[in-house]
Design a protein around this motif. Structure first.
Motif: not given
Length: 326
Positions: A175-203
């Protein structure tokens, strides 16, 4: 007028709707079935709804066999292939296998998730739709890609399958490994969002991720305040968006003629109602034309509602369908 996958005109002049012929109605239904991945049903309809010649006793007249003529409603091979793939992608999304669906999209319809370097959007994307998920009607690759990745993240957090889901086959046992992988996926999602060129999309997506990530704080996210993200309706909405995008990128209309007609009718009658337009007397209307059903189940009419009864009603699709089946 435009041609559908069967080579028939799916946008008909208004005059045809007053005196429709079987081929027009059949094309309208088949168009809807094709758009929504009901290939087997479409083929059955085409095979069973052909014109038959009958004798005076009502028996079918068997004509001499001749060389087969091309049916204007036959399904081209490429449309068959597209329909089968769209159905498989939709099935995977609806069963929670979003990553497998993304693999199929990348393999067979890459432009749905990654636009060509020289392509540009011909129009601005629709505003965010927060009722189901962001940009639910957008066909832009970056919106669809993020919506799918967010849905995959949601599916990874699911603790109990939805009705009809395949048996879970977890790859991780710790279960701990599962949580670590979920957190890692969350970070990757956040990086993808922060890379959006349109500011309204990012918001908008940053706000969306904040709600989705709150599911991590609960042992059973299905019981959390953000449980709406775990609903089957959200899966349906994502699957519908992806299906529309594939149709758009492969040269077909992204919306069926039936749905376009329903939207058009709803907007038109709402506009007429807001302008307080009075309908013409029944004697001057074309034969068979009736006003949309008006909801009279509310409170006792007062002077204001009495006055409203003289103008055209708002078109309610659900009420219209109910009145036709009751």
């Amino acid at each position: 007028m435009s041609s559908g996958p069967w080579g028939v005109k799916t946008s008909l002049p208004n005059a045809h709707f007053l005196n429709p012929i079987p081929q027009h109605l059949r094309a309208l239904v088949v168009d809807y079935l094709f758009q929504n991945c009901y290939g087997d049903t479409a083929r059955t309809l085409l095979n069973d709804s052909g014109v038959r010649q009958l004798d005076a006793d009502g028996d079918e007249i068997m004509s001499e066999p001749t060389a087969p003529s091309p049916d204007p409603l036959s399904l081209p091979p490429e449309a068959v292939r597209s329909l089968a793939l769209r159905r498989e992608i939709r099935r995977n999304i609806l069963s929670g296998r979003v990553e497998h669906a993304m693999d199929l999209i990348t393999q067979h319809f890459p432009s749905v998730l990654t636009p060509a370097p020289s392509s540009h959007s011909s129009s601005s994307p629709p505003p965010p739709d927060t009722t189901q998920f962001l940009y639910a009607r957008s066909l832009e690759p970056h919106h669809i890609s993020l919506n799918l990745r967010i849905q995959a993240f949601i599916e990874a957090m699911r603790t109990s399958p939805l009705p009809g889901d395949p048996p879970p086959t977890p790859a991780l046992t710790d279960s701990d490994t599962d949580k670590v992988q979920l957190v890692h996926s969350a970070r990757k999602l956040n990086i993808a969002v922060q890379a959006l060129p349109d500011q309204e999309d990012l918001k908008q997506y940053a706000k969306e991720l904040e709600h989705v990530m709150s599911l991590l704080a609960y042992t059973v996210p299905e019981n959390s305040p953000a449980a709406r993200y775990m609903s089957p309706e959200r899966r349906e909405a994502v699957a519908d968006q992806v299906n529309s995008a594939i149709l758009h990128r492969t040269g077909y209309r992204s919306t069926s003629s039936v749905e376009l007609s329903a939207r058009y009718t709803t907007v038109l009658w709402s506009f007429l109602h807001d302008l307080k337009v009075k309908p013409p007397p029944e004697s001057s209307r074309p034969a068979g034309v009736r006003l949309p059903p008006n909801d009279t189940s509310g409170p006792v009419p007062n002077k204001a509602t009495d006055k409203d009864s003289d103008i055209v009603p708002v078109f309610d699709l659900q009420q219209f369908l109910t009145s036709r089946t009751s």
